[in-house]
Motif scaffolding. Sequence first.
Motif, mmCIF file in Angstrom:
data_model
loop_
_atom_site.group_PDB
_atom_site.id
_atom_site.type_symbol
_atom_site.label_atom_id
_atom_site.label_comp_id
_atom_site.label_asym_id
_atom_site.label_seq_id
_atom_site.Cartn_x
_atom_site.Cartn_y
_atom_site.Cartn_z
ATOM 1 N N GLY A 1 -1.623 -7.601 -2.767
ATOM 2 C CA GLY A 1 -0.850 -6.674 -3.591
ATOM 3 C C GLY A 1 -0.887 -6.991 -5.069
ATOM 4 O O GLY A 1 -1.038 -6.102 -5.915
ATOM 5 N N ASP B 1 0.800 -1.219 0.000
ATOM 6 C CA ASP B 1 0.000 0.000 0.000
ATOM 7 C C ASP B 1 0.838 1.278 0.000
ATOM 8 O O ASP B 1 0.772 2.104 0.921
ATOM 9 N N HIS B 2 1.623 1.439 -1.052
ATOM 10 C CA HIS B 2 2.404 2.649 -1.284
ATOM 11 C C HIS B 2 2.545 2.794 -2.801
ATOM 12 O O HIS B 2 2.779 1.797 -3.494
#
Length: 231
Positions: A192, A151-152
């Motif tokens: 992801g 989560d980036h």
Amino acid sequence: MNTKPYAHYLTRILTASVYDAAIETPLDPAKSLSQRLNNPIFLKREDLQPVFSFKLRGAYNMMEQLSPSELAKGVITASAGNHAQGVAMSAQLLGCEAIIVMPKTTPNIKVDAVKNRGGKVVLAGESFSDAYLHAVKLVEETGKTYIPPFDHPDVIAGQGTIGMEIMHQFNSVNASAKGPIHAVFVSIGGGGAIVVSGIFFLIPFASIVLTAVNMFGGFAVTRRMLAMFRK
């Protein structure tokens, strides 16, 4: 799905820096499975990465973009598996310290794999949530940069290079079939891979069917991670 909020990720993916660490893995025909299903099936061989997982792509892409002062302080992550090895190897290549916080229940083989890549292992708690909270505490105490598993934006872009490779490899390996990609099946762990696959395949290619594959016990994770693509 409204893809406009995610379109900028395509540029990030196309300009991601991953190949000083990761390799372009082959897209191999699954001959027996293709014959059985009477359909051309291909496998993206991320198991051939140096750490046997795609997680290296995202970790390195984010870490490579850290400033010299940030690299000098080092990085921290919480993981009990593939992301841990990706961060450890990336730190090794970039010459910075990596602290990997892992649950106390992590198998020794995974702990040793991280240590062999030069990572400093800290065992904390009985679950990933415990390890994550301890990692956040260490970030506050040390000023090191936390490297999240997915989560980036820079991590997402790095992982998304898988889709980029599939698109340009498909035509060269697709001699046995005619036409475009019809469907992409993605196994889900933390979520992801399915997120970046959705971004790369569904934005420019609305006709592609994206299917998440997960064990029955992980269905709640599947629903949570796919919620953004049902809007």
